[in-house]
Write a protein that holds these residues in place. Structure first.
Motif, PDB file in Angstrom:
ATOM      1  N   PRO A   1     -93.125 -29.575  -5.835  1.00 48.51           N
ATOM      2  CA  PRO A   1     -92.407 -30.797  -6.234  1.00 48.51           C
ATOM      3  C   PRO A   1     -92.213 -30.904  -7.743  1.00 48.51           C
ATOM      4  CG  PRO A   1     -94.637 -31.323  -5.493  1.00 48.51           C
ATOM      5  CD  PRO A   1     -94.391 -29.896  -5.133  1.00 48.51           C
ATOM      6  N   ILE A   2     -93.108 -30.282  -8.522  1.00 51.38           N
ATOM      7  CA  ILE A   2     -92.935 -30.319  -9.980  1.00 51.38           C
ATOM      8  C   ILE A   2     -91.733 -29.473 -10.385  1.00 51.38           C
ATOM      9  CG2 ILE A   2     -94.011 -29.839 -12.219  1.00 51.38           C
ATOM     10  CD1 ILE A   2     -96.737 -30.212 -10.833  1.00 51.38           C
ATOM     11  N   LEU A   3     -91.568 -28.308  -9.732  1.00 52.55           N
ATOM     12  CA  LEU A   3     -90.385 -27.486 -10.004  1.00 52.55           C
ATOM     13  C   LEU A   3     -89.112 -28.236  -9.624  1.00 52.55           C
ATOM     14  CD1 LEU A   3     -88.979 -24.885 -10.838  1.00 52.55           C
ATOM     15  CD2 LEU A   3     -89.458 -23.973  -8.557  1.00 52.55           C
ATOM     16  N   ASP A   4     -89.150 -28.956  -8.513  1.00 52.27           N
ATOM     17  CA  ASP A   4     -87.977 -29.752  -8.117  1.00 52.27           C
ATOM     18  C   ASP A   4     -87.651 -30.791  -9.180  1.00 52.27           C
ATOM     19  OD1 ASP A   4     -88.111 -28.258  -5.823  1.00 52.27           O
ATOM     20  OD2 ASP A   4     -88.853 -29.877  -4.543  1.00 52.27           O
ATOM     21  N   ARG A   5     -88.684 -31.429  -9.720  1.00 54.13           N
ATOM     22  CA  ARG A   5     -88.482 -32.419 -10.786  1.00 54.13           C
ATOM     23  C   ARG A   5     -87.933 -31.754 -12.038  1.00 54.13           C
ATOM     24  NH1 ARG A   5     -93.788 -34.568 -12.260  1.00 54.13           N
ATOM     25  NH2 ARG A   5     -92.596 -35.730 -13.826  1.00 54.13           N
ATOM     26  N   LEU A   6     -88.473 -30.580 -12.369  1.00 61.83           N
ATOM     27  CA  LEU A   6     -88.015 -29.855 -13.550  1.00 61.83           C
ATOM     28  C   LEU A   6     -86.531 -29.514 -13.417  1.00 61.83           C
ATOM     29  CD1 LEU A   6     -88.371 -28.205 -16.178  1.00 61.83           C
ATOM     30  CD2 LEU A   6     -89.217 -26.325 -14.771  1.00 61.83           C
ATOM     31  N   LEU A   7     -86.141 -28.973 -12.284  1.00 61.17           N
ATOM     32  CA  LEU A   7     -84.743 -28.596 -12.073  1.00 61.17           C
ATOM     33  C   LEU A   7     -83.831 -29.813 -12.071  1.00 61.17           C
ATOM     34  CD1 LEU A   7     -85.350 -25.943  -9.272  1.00 61.17           C
ATOM     35  CD2 LEU A   7     -84.636 -25.467 -11.631  1.00 61.17           C
ATOM     36  N   THR A   8     -84.306 -30.917 -11.496  1.00 63.41           N
ATOM     37  CA  THR A   8     -83.511 -32.148 -11.471  1.00 63.41           C
ATOM     38  C   THR A   8     -83.314 -32.684 -12.881  1.00 63.41           C
ATOM     39  OG1 THR A   8     -84.320 -32.709  -9.262  1.00 63.41           O
ATOM     40  CG2 THR A   8     -83.398 -34.502 -10.570  1.00 63.41           C
ATOM     41  N   ARG A   9     -84.383 -32.630 -13.684  1.00 60.14           N
ATOM     42  CA  ARG A   9     -84.258 -33.139 -15.064  1.00 60.14           C
ATOM     43  C   ARG A   9     -83.350 -32.232 -15.896  1.00 60.14           C
ATOM     44  NH1 ARG A   9     -86.082 -37.017 -18.167  1.00 60.14           N
ATOM     45  NH2 ARG A   9     -86.087 -36.675 -20.414  1.00 60.14           N
ATOM     46  N   ILE A  10     -83.475 -30.922 -15.708  1.00 60.42           N
ATOM     47  CA  ILE A  10     -82.590 -29.998 -16.417  1.00 60.42           C
ATOM     48  C   ILE A  10     -81.134 -30.322 -16.093  1.00 60.42           C
ATOM     49  CG2 ILE A  10     -81.790 -27.601 -16.481  1.00 60.42           C
ATOM     50  CD1 ILE A  10     -84.715 -26.739 -16.230  1.00 60.42           C
ATOM     51  N   HIS A  11     -80.874 -30.570 -14.813  1.00 61.04           N
ATOM     52  CA  HIS A  11     -79.510 -30.853 -14.380  1.00 61.04           C
ATOM     53  C   HIS A  11     -78.984 -32.152 -14.976  1.00 61.04           C
ATOM     54  CE1 HIS A  11     -76.671 -32.834 -11.548  1.00 61.04           C
ATOM     55  NE2 HIS A  11     -76.102 -31.650 -11.580  1.00 61.04           N
ATOM     56  N   SER A  12     -79.846 -33.183 -15.060  1.00 63.35           N
ATOM     57  CA  SER A  12     -79.359 -34.515 -15.432  1.00 63.35           C
ATOM     58  C   SER A  12     -79.523 -34.878 -16.905  1.00 63.35           C
ATOM     59  CB  SER A  12     -80.074 -35.576 -14.595  1.00 63.35           C
ATOM     60  OG  SER A  12     -81.475 -35.537 -14.828  1.00 63.35           O
ATOM     61  N   SER A  13     -80.492 -34.247 -17.599  1.00 62.33           N
ATOM     62  CA  SER A  13     -80.839 -34.750 -18.929  1.00 62.33           C
ATOM     63  C   SER A  13     -80.833 -33.717 -20.049  1.00 62.33           C
ATOM     64  CB  SER A  13     -82.243 -35.389 -18.887  1.00 62.33           C
ATOM     65  OG  SER A  13     -82.323 -36.367 -17.883  1.00 62.33           O
ATOM     66  N   SER A  14     -80.697 -32.443 -19.740  1.00 55.88           N
ATOM     67  CA  SER A  14     -80.864 -31.426 -20.776  1.00 55.88           C
ATOM     68  C   SER A  14     -79.638 -31.286 -21.671  1.00 55.88           C
ATOM     69  CB  SER A  14     -81.173 -30.069 -20.140  1.00 55.88           C
ATOM     70  OG  SER A  14     -82.441 -30.078 -19.545  1.00 55.88           O
ATOM     71  N   LYS A  15     -79.894 -30.772 -22.864  1.00 57.64           N
ATOM     72  CA  LYS A  15     -78.822 -30.406 -23.780  1.00 57.64           C
ATOM     73  C   LYS A  15     -78.567 -28.902 -23.631  1.00 57.64           C
ATOM     74  CE  LYS A  15     -79.961 -34.003 -27.138  1.00 57.64           C
ATOM     75  NZ  LYS A  15     -80.370 -34.290 -28.549  1.00 57.64           N
ATOM     76  N   PHE A  16     -77.298 -28.541 -23.579  1.00 54.23           N
ATOM     77  CA  PHE A  16     -76.939 -27.152 -23.328  1.00 54.23           C
ATOM     78  C   PHE A  16     -76.189 -26.551 -24.508  1.00 54.23           C
ATOM     79  CE2 PHE A  16     -76.838 -29.402 -19.210  1.00 54.23           C
ATOM     80  CZ  PHE A  16     -77.845 -28.720 -18.565  1.00 54.23           C
ATOM     81  N   GLU A  17     -76.250 -25.236 -24.588  1.00 56.09           N
ATOM     82  CA  GLU A  17     -75.470 -24.503 -25.582  1.00 56.09           C
ATOM     83  C   GLU A  17     -74.532 -23.551 -24.862  1.00 56.09           C
ATOM     84  OE1 GLU A  17     -77.759 -22.623 -28.591  1.00 56.09           O
ATOM     85  OE2 GLU A  17     -79.008 -24.381 -28.958  1.00 56.09           O
ATOM     86  N   PRO A  18     -73.273 -23.483 -25.287  1.00 55.73           N
ATOM     87  CA  PRO A  18     -72.297 -22.621 -24.612  1.00 55.73           C
ATOM     88  C   PRO A  18     -72.532 -21.153 -24.964  1.00 55.73           C
ATOM     89  CG  PRO A  18     -71.320 -23.610 -26.558  1.00 55.73           C
ATOM     90  CD  PRO A  18     -72.698 -24.216 -26.419  1.00 55.73           C
ATOM     91  N   PRO A  19     -71.823 -20.232 -24.268  1.00 56.52           N
ATOM     92  CA  PRO A  19     -71.918 -18.810 -24.626  1.00 56.52           C
ATOM     93  C   PRO A  19     -71.535 -18.558 -26.074  1.00 56.52           C
ATOM     94  CG  PRO A  19     -70.828 -19.091 -22.505  1.00 56.52           C
ATOM     95  CD  PRO A  19     -70.976 -20.462 -23.101  1.00 56.52           C
ATOM     96  N   LEU A  20     -72.049 -17.463 -26.622  1.00 53.73           N
ATOM     97  CA  LEU A  20     -71.739 -17.095 -28.002  1.00 53.73           C
ATOM     98  C   LEU A  20     -70.304 -16.595 -28.115  1.00 53.73           C
ATOM     99  CD1 LEU A  20     -74.993 -15.070 -28.775  1.00 53.73           C
ATOM    100  CD2 LEU A  20     -74.455 -17.352 -29.640  1.00 53.73           C
ATOM    101  N   THR A  21     -69.693 -16.840 -29.257  1.00 52.24           N
ATOM    102  CA  THR A  21     -68.396 -16.239 -29.558  1.00 52.24           C
ATOM    103  C   THR A  21     -68.640 -14.866 -30.181  1.00 52.24           C
ATOM    104  OG1 THR A  21     -68.357 -17.201 -31.780  1.00 52.24           O
ATOM    105  CG2 THR A  21     -67.388 -18.504 -29.987  1.00 52.24           C
TER     106      THR A  21
END
Length: 291
Positions: free
Chosen positions: A154-174
């Motif tokens: 359940p902790i992994l499920d929470r981690l994945l859910t938070r990544i999906h909803s709250s994380s900041k992302f960086e796009p691919p490199l140019t």
């Protein structure tokens, strides 16, 4: 203060909530350990060792690196994470050092495929809350009381859910932001992918790269540790398996889209790479069996 609900029968729910299963954790501590598994699998008909048929969550705890995922260069800085979905074609372009500490969490999904699919080709920058979840998962995995491991699901499920909803992302490199070595590999890989779509020979790839075929082969293998032909074959296999998951494509469609001029040549290729016919391999993939 928690107020009384307006309706006692309608509450919080998510139709496609992320639910993981069959979780494994492991670490990689050296450049060689990262690359050796794939190199060894290339010498055998071992698809599971050659590609990820599961979801893979990677976090760099020490040593940054550039990873190519489906031809997109992603910079995994120290502390950052990356999610790979099943059968994504990937390899390590460049690492900042030979010694490293990367944590891998691999798993299958019971639910939530649509949500996790949105995280492809993005570098994840964990926040304080997700940091704690990473630590909890790792600590439970090495807990001497093995029964306690079940708590990490359940902790992994929470981690994945938070990544999906709250994380900041960086796009691919140019290309401009890559090192000279990495930029060259990305450029050649782009030509390899195009060669599959356009049915070019490796000689044509070399011509478009402005090199002799021999020079291109030697330089590519020196930098990547794998031959140019094997690298293209590995990409074609990933592409074919990805297409096999879509039942709208016939075997002949998949052969054409994977860069083969005839279905018989494609069948020979799949037999050589997997020990199975295309139909047998597809049946196993669609049934959910490990390849």
């Amino acid at each position: 203060m928690i107020e009384n609900p307006a309706n006692y029968y309608t509450g919080l729910d998510v139709a496609d909530r992320i639910i993981s299963r069959n979780v494994l954790l492991f670490e990689r501590r050296t450049r060689g350990a990262l690359q050796q598994k794939i190199k060894g699998a290339l010498q055998r008909k071992n698809l599971a060792g050659r590609m990820h048929h599961r979801y893979v969550l990677i976090r760099s705890l020490q040593t940054a690196g550039v990873i190519s995922v489906d031809g997109k260069a992603l910079h995994l800085k120290e502390g950052a994470a990356l999610l790979m979905t099943p059968y994504q074609f990937h390899h390590y372009i460049d690492l900042a050092a030979d010694e490293l500490h990367w944590l891998f969490i691999t798993f299958e999904l019971e639910k939530g495929e649509t949500q996790l699919g949105k995280l492809s080709h993005q570098v994840i920058n964990p926040d304080t809350k997700t940091d704690l979840m990473w630590s909890e998962i790792a600590n439970l995995w090495v807990d001497e009381h093995l029964d306690n491991r079940v708590e990490l699901l359940p902790i992994l499920d929470r981690l994945l859910t938070r990544i999906h909803s709250s994380s900041k992302f960086e796009p691919p490199l140019t290309e401009e932001s890559l090192s000279t070595k990495s930029e060259w590999i990305v450029r050649i890989e782009s030509l390899i992918f195009q060669s599959v779509r356009e049915h070019w020979s490796l000689e044509e790839v070399a011509r478009r790269a402005g090199l002799s075929e021999r020079h291109l082969r030697n330089r590519f293998e020196a930098q990547m540790g794998i031959s140019l032909r094997d690298h293209r074959s590995n990409y074609q296999l990933h592409l074919a398996i990805s297409l096999m998951r879509n039942q709208e494509f016939s075997i002949s469609d998949i052969a054409e889209l994977s860069g083969f001029n005839s279905q018989s040549v494609f069948t020979h290729f799949i037999r050589r790479m997997s020990g199975q016919t295309p139909r047998e391999l597809r049946a196993r993939i669609l049934s959910g069996e490990s390849t």
